[in-house]
Write an enzyme that holds these catalytic residues in place. Structure first.
Site, short mmCIF file in Angstrom:
data_model
loop_
_atom_site.label_atom_id
_atom_site.label_comp_id
_atom_site.label_asym_id
_atom_site.label_seq_id
_atom_site.Cartn_x
_atom_site.Cartn_y
_atom_site.Cartn_z
N GLY A 14 0.79 -1.22 0.00
CA GLY A 14 0.00 0.00 0.00
C GLY A 14 0.83 1.27 0.00
N MET A 15 0.16 2.39 -0.22
CA MET A 15 0.81 3.69 -0.34
C MET A 15 1.55 4.09 0.93
SD MET A 15 -1.02 7.23 -1.59
CE MET A 15 -2.30 7.13 -0.31
N LEU A 16 0.90 3.97 2.08
CA LEU A 16 1.54 4.34 3.34
C LEU A 16 2.71 3.41 3.65
CD1 LEU A 16 1.84 5.82 6.02
CD2 LEU A 16 -0.01 4.38 6.94
N ASP A 39 -1.81 -12.86 5.11
CA ASP A 39 -3.24 -12.58 5.15
C ASP A 39 -3.61 -12.31 6.60
OD1 ASP A 39 -5.99 -12.49 5.08
OD2 ASP A 39 -6.25 -14.62 4.58
N THR A 97 -9.89 -0.67 2.03
CA THR A 97 -10.27 0.74 2.08
C THR A 97 -11.31 1.15 1.06
OG1 THR A 97 -8.45 1.34 0.61
CG2 THR A 97 -8.00 1.38 2.98
N THR A 103 -8.61 5.31 11.07
CA THR A 103 -9.18 6.31 10.18
C THR A 103 -10.10 7.29 10.89
OG1 THR A 103 -10.62 6.57 8.23
CG2 THR A 103 -11.06 4.70 9.65
N TYR A 115 -17.46 0.67 6.28
CA TYR A 115 -16.01 0.81 6.39
C TYR A 115 -15.63 1.34 7.78
CZ TYR A 115 -11.37 2.86 5.90
OH TYR A 115 -10.07 3.20 6.10
N LYS A 124 -13.42 -0.55 10.75
CA LYS A 124 -12.18 0.00 11.31
C LYS A 124 -12.31 0.21 12.81
CE LYS A 124 -8.92 1.16 9.45
NZ LYS A 124 -7.64 0.43 9.17
N TRP A 164 -7.40 11.55 4.86
CA TRP A 164 -7.10 12.25 3.61
C TRP A 164 -5.66 12.01 3.17
CZ3 TRP A 164 -9.86 17.56 2.75
CH2 TRP A 164 -11.22 17.45 3.09
#
Length: 323
Positions: A16-18, A42, A68, A107, A131, A135, A157
Site C-alpha cells: 500500500g501507499m503508506l 493474510d 479501504t 481512520t 467501512y 475500522k 485524507w
C-alpha cells in the site's frame, strides 16, 4: 532515537501507499523490516499470522493492512470486517503472546462528522458506514487485547507517491480539463504519507523504549481545509490558476456510503509521547509534490488563508481513505 532491539519490524499491507513510505523511512533509520504484502501475510487468517510471527520473530508490528474501498464495503461488510476488524484482533493476539507492541493505522471514518471542533483522541465514535464500523472494530480489538502496548493511530485524507490519491487525480485532471468542480462541504486534513511514516517510526521507537503511552493518537496534518481548498492549493503550488477550481456540494455526487462532513482531528496526545504533531498540510504539500515528481512553482502560505477560517467551502473530487 535508535532502535533498542535488533529484531526486524513487521510491516503488514506492504503493497500500500503508506507502507511503501514507511518502509523507506525504516531503511533510512537503519531499522530492519519485513515487508509483508497480502500474498505474504493474510491478516484475516490465523494460520497466516502465526506463520509470519514464527518465521520473522518481529520486535514490533505496524499494521497498514486494510480494505479501504468504502463504497464496496456497503455491499460486502463481512469482507471489510475480515481485514479491518478480525485482522487487527489476530495481530493483537499474536503481539500479546510475543510480548511486543502493535501500531495499528485507523481512520477518521470512525466519527460521524457532525462536529465543528477538532475531534480529541477520546471523542465518542459513531461511524456512518460499513467501512468505519469495520475500522472501529479493529481499534477496539487492539485496545482491548493490548492495553499497555497497543497503539491506534487514526489518519485522514492520505496522499503519497506510491498509489492513487486525490493529489495525483487533481494533477492529471488539471492537464485535461479547463475547470474542475470539487466539493466544498467536507472538511479535513490532507496528510502526506511521508509525514505519517516519519511519525509512525518515531512512535514505534518510543513504544519500544517505553516512553510513549499506549492508546489512541491522531496522525493527521495540522490545519484544516476542504477538498475544494485542497484542490486550489494544489493548483497554486504547481503553477496553475486556482480560479479554474469551482465549488460544488457533496449531495450532487451521491455514493453508496455516506462520508463524514467533518474529519478534523485533534493532536494533543502526542505531547504524552514527547512528540510534536505532524506539521501544517500546506507546508507538507510543498515537499510532497517534488517527491511525487511535481515540483511546486510557489511556496506554501500557512497563515491567513480562507480555507482555514470562516464558513466551509465546496468540493467534488474526493478519494476514499487509505487506511
Amino acid at each position: 532515537m535508535t532502535a533498542p532491539d535488533a529484531r526486524p519490524w513487521l510491516v503488514t499491507g506492504a503493497g500500500g501507499m503508506l507502507a511503501r513510505d514507511l518502509l523507506g523511512r525504516l531503511a533510512d533509520a537503519g531499522i530492519g523490516a519485513v515487508a509483508a504484502d497480502r500474498s505474504a501475510l493474510d491478516v484475516a487468517g490465523a494460520d497466516s499470522v502465526r506463520a509470519a510471527f514464527d518465521a520473522h520473530r518481529p520486535a514490533l508490528v505496524m499494521n497498514c493492512a486494510a480494505r479501504t474501498a468504502v463504497d464496496a464495503a456497503e455491499e460486502d461488510e463481512a469482507g471489510a470486517f475480515a481485514v479491518n476488524g478480525t485482522g487487527p484482533r489476530l495481530l493483537a493476539g499474536a503481539c500479546r503472546a510475543a510480548g511486543i507492541p502493535l501500531l495499528h493505522v485507523s481512520t477518521d471514518y470512525v466519527f460521524d462528522g457532525a462536529g465543528r471542533d477538532p475531534y480529541p483522541e477520546d471523542a465518542a465514535t459513531a461511524p456512518l458506514n460499513a467501512y468505519g464500523r469495520s475500522k472501529l472494530a479493529g481499534e477496539r480489538a487492539v485496545l482491548e487485547l493490548l492495553p499497555d502496548s497497543g497503539y491506534v493511530v487514526r489518519t485522514a485524507w492520505l496522499y503519497g507517491a506510491g498509489g492513487s490519491s486525490f493529489v495525483r487525480t487533481v494533477i492529471g485532471l488539471e492537464r485535461e480539463r479547463p475547470t474542475l468542480e470539487v466539493v466544498e462541504d467536507q472538511w479535513g486534513q490532507p496528510t502526506w504519507t511521508g509525514d505519517l511514516a516519519r511519525q509512525l517510526v518515531e512512535l514505534g521507537l518510543r513504544a519500544l523504549a517505553g516512553t510513549a503511552p499506549a492508546g489512541v493518537y491522531h496522525g493527521s496534518s495540522g490545519g484544516r481545509t476542504t477538498w475544494f481548498g485542497f484542490c486550489r492549493e494544489i493548483f497554486r503550488q504547481i503553477g496553475a490558476d486556482p480560479d479554474r477550481v469551482r465549488p460544488t456540494t457533496g449531495d450532487r455526487y451521491a455514493r453508496p456510503a455516506p462520508r463524514p462532513a467533518w474529519s478534523v482531528l485533534g493532536h494533543r496526545r502526542w505531547r504524552a509521547a514527547g512528540m510534536a504533531p505532524i506539521r501544517h498540510w500546506r507546508t507538507a504539500l510543498a515537499e510532497a509534490l517534488p517527491a511525487m515528481g511535481h515540483g511546486p512553482a510557489v511556496p506554501p502560505v500557512t497563515t491567513g488563508a480562507p480555507a482555514e477560517r470562516g464558513a466551509p467551502e465546496k468540493a467534488e473530487i474526493a478519494c476514499d481513505p487509505c487506511a
